[in-house]
Design a protein around this motif. Sequence first.
Motif, mmCIF file in Angstrom:
data_model
loop_
_atom_site.group_PDB
_atom_site.id
_atom_site.type_symbol
_atom_site.label_atom_id
_atom_site.label_comp_id
_atom_site.label_asym_id
_atom_site.label_seq_id
_atom_site.Cartn_x
_atom_site.Cartn_y
_atom_site.Cartn_z
ATOM 1 N N GLN A 144 12.648 64.703 16.276
ATOM 2 C CA GLN A 144 11.378 64.776 16.437
ATOM 3 C C GLN A 144 10.626 65.379 15.024
ATOM 4 N N ASP A 145 11.464 66.093 14.130
ATOM 5 C CA ASP A 145 10.980 66.479 12.822
ATOM 6 C C ASP A 145 10.368 65.279 12.012
ATOM 7 N N GLU A 146 10.912 64.027 12.392
ATOM 8 C CA GLU A 146 10.460 62.707 11.761
ATOM 9 C C GLU A 146 9.051 62.362 12.017
ATOM 10 N N GLY A 147 8.154 63.046 12.852
ATOM 11 C CA GLY A 147 6.841 62.745 13.176
ATOM 12 C C GLY A 147 6.665 61.952 14.415
ATOM 13 N N PRO A 148 5.450 61.678 14.706
ATOM 14 C CA PRO A 148 4.820 60.853 15.865
ATOM 15 C C PRO A 148 5.679 59.534 16.124
ATOM 16 N N ALA A 149 5.996 58.948 15.072
ATOM 17 C CA ALA A 149 6.946 57.670 15.288
ATOM 18 C C ALA A 149 8.090 57.781 16.136
ATOM 19 N N ALA A 150 8.414 58.934 16.130
ATOM 20 C CA ALA A 150 9.639 59.292 16.920
ATOM 21 C C ALA A 150 9.499 59.649 18.236
ATOM 22 N N ARG A 151 8.196 59.159 18.928
ATOM 23 C CA ARG A 151 7.924 59.009 20.377
ATOM 24 C C ARG A 151 7.631 57.537 20.666
ATOM 25 N N PRO A 152 8.568 56.722 21.207
ATOM 26 C CA PRO A 152 8.569 55.350 21.604
ATOM 27 C C PRO A 152 7.343 55.065 22.666
ATOM 28 N N GLU A 153 6.437 53.998 22.295
ATOM 29 C CA GLU A 153 5.529 53.826 23.264
ATOM 30 C C GLU A 153 5.993 52.931 24.556
ATOM 31 N N TRP A 154 7.202 52.488 24.619
ATOM 32 C CA TRP A 154 7.807 51.825 25.940
ATOM 33 C C TRP A 154 8.261 52.657 26.961
ATOM 34 N N LEU A 155 8.259 54.229 26.662
ATOM 35 C CA LEU A 155 8.773 54.953 27.582
ATOM 36 C C LEU A 155 8.327 54.736 29.037
ATOM 37 N N ASP A 156 7.168 54.426 29.117
ATOM 38 C CA ASP A 156 6.503 54.251 30.230
ATOM 39 C C ASP A 156 7.315 53.208 31.332
ATOM 40 N N TYR A 200 10.007 53.199 32.012
ATOM 41 C CA TYR A 200 11.263 53.755 32.683
ATOM 42 C C TYR A 200 10.638 55.025 33.660
ATOM 43 N N ARG A 201 9.187 55.097 33.822
ATOM 44 C CA ARG A 201 8.690 56.030 34.741
ATOM 45 C C ARG A 201 9.411 56.310 35.903
ATOM 46 N N GLN A 202 9.676 55.155 36.518
ATOM 47 C CA GLN A 202 10.161 54.989 37.955
ATOM 48 C C GLN A 202 11.220 55.608 38.151
ATOM 49 N N LEU A 203 12.164 55.568 37.050
ATOM 50 C CA LEU A 203 13.514 55.906 37.129
ATOM 51 C C LEU A 203 13.867 57.464 36.777
ATOM 52 N N ASP A 204 12.447 58.234 36.589
ATOM 53 C CA ASP A 204 12.719 59.694 36.476
ATOM 54 C C ASP A 204 13.661 60.113 35.560
ATOM 55 N N LEU A 205 13.669 59.524 34.324
ATOM 56 C CA LEU A 205 14.669 60.117 33.227
ATOM 57 C C LEU A 205 14.141 61.221 32.620
ATOM 58 N N ASP A 206 12.756 61.627 32.826
ATOM 59 C CA ASP A 206 12.189 62.996 32.559
ATOM 60 C C ASP A 206 12.593 63.526 30.905
ATOM 61 N N PRO A 207 12.128 62.353 29.871
ATOM 62 C CA PRO A 207 12.339 62.379 28.753
ATOM 63 C C PRO A 207 12.175 63.858 28.030
ATOM 64 N N LEU A 208 13.093 64.151 27.309
ATOM 65 C CA LEU A 208 12.868 65.495 26.595
ATOM 66 C C LEU A 208 12.929 65.476 24.975
ATOM 67 N N PHE A 209 11.896 65.767 24.430
ATOM 68 C CA PHE A 209 11.715 65.532 22.961
ATOM 69 C C PHE A 209 12.385 66.730 22.107
ATOM 70 N N VAL A 210 13.236 66.462 21.199
ATOM 71 C CA VAL A 210 14.247 67.464 20.526
ATOM 72 C C VAL A 210 14.293 67.187 19.050
ATOM 73 N N SER A 211 14.737 68.176 18.363
ATOM 74 C CA SER A 211 15.155 68.017 16.944
ATOM 75 C C SER A 211 16.336 68.859 16.862
ATOM 76 N N ALA A 212 17.442 68.262 16.507
ATOM 77 C CA ALA A 212 18.623 69.014 16.058
ATOM 78 C C ALA A 212 18.451 69.842 14.780
ATOM 79 N N LYS A 213 17.630 69.051 13.868
ATOM 80 C CA LYS A 213 17.429 69.817 12.502
ATOM 81 C C LYS A 213 16.255 70.755 12.499
ATOM 82 N N SER A 214 15.332 70.658 13.111
ATOM 83 C CA SER A 214 14.293 71.730 13.218
ATOM 84 C C SER A 214 14.298 72.763 14.399
#
Length: 298
Positions: free
Chosen positions: A116-128, A130-144
């Motif tokens: 996520q330290d690499e900016g907004p491009a790190a959030r894919p627009e197709w996440l929606d 998988y909404r029905q599958l309850d993957l509960d996406p978590l945004f992280v950065s190992a670096k920061s």
Amino acid sequence: MTQIARVFARHNQMADIAGADKPPRRLRLHRRFRDLACGDLVELDATGDEVTRQLDRNNVLVRRDGFGRRKVIAANIDCVWIVIAPEPAPSRNLIDRFLVAILNLPARPRLLINKQDEGPAARPEWLDAYRQLDLDPLFVSAKSGFGLDDLAAAAAGQTNILVGQSGVGKSSLVAALLEQYGIVDAIAPTTGDLAASGEGRHTTVTAQWFPLANGGAWIDSPGVRDFTPEIPSLDTLERGFPDIAERGDQCRFRDCRHQSEPGCAVLAAIEAGELPAARLQAWHALAAEIPAQNRARG
Ligand SMILES: Nc1nc2c(ncn2[C@@H]2O[C@H](COP(=O)(O)OP(=O)(O)OP(=O)(O)O)[C@@H](O)[C@H]2O)c(=O)[nH]1
Ligand SMILES: [Zn+2]
């Protein structure tokens, strides 16, 4: 007196095995334990030098290799974190294929979006999709360190495995978590089984167990390019695609293949924009692999 111990990592005829509060030791295994994997529990003899019994497992994550052979990755898993990052570019097909294995374990699937330290491009627009599958996406950065508090909290007390493409940052995440949240610090991920990859960086070659101080663990697993789940039947496939299976119940024909049949509720959902066509494509590709897998199984 016998003792119960945990398999931290498996290497061909050997395994790193640790009793309670002891560092792992590399032991040679009898041939009858060829199925033993990271996360398995075993019984050791009084000397602690020999595995005498493999305990029953709750579940085991397996894949099929290019020759159709069954390959065990890790056992006794509660939660599987599918890790993606902007680089290497995510493969939605790979996610769909992992989900079949995860939902059949069964284990909880989660999506972990690293770098996520690499900016907004790190959030894919197709996440929606998988909404029905309850993957509960978590945004992280190992670096920061961004999001690692949430990740540590979500993982507490359970056995977690990180899976995904090579280079998404699985080992970096385990290293960052080890550093900040005091897992057993005797074994850092870099002491796991690593090999230099083409780009001169390290790549994980076998699944590796990292115990959490208050119970549970992180398992780092080797990166993959592709993943083939075991699919013995259409029921297995349906458990991996609850979004399709649910709609499939509304199809006009009970044995609808969701290809071009009239009254197909799955095709109607795609038409209505409620289900991504890519999900159904992944379903069809996997359905086509069932007969070949059954032939290979003999
Ligand atoms: N910018 C950025 N780079 C990261 C982050 N996490 C990992 N990386 C980099 O990504 C590369 C791959 O990281 P690894 O942790 O080795 O990835 P992996 O998923 O364990 O790879 P395999 O062991 O081959 O499966 C390294 O160069 C890391 O420094 C992050 O949060 N942000
Ligand atoms: Zn249908």
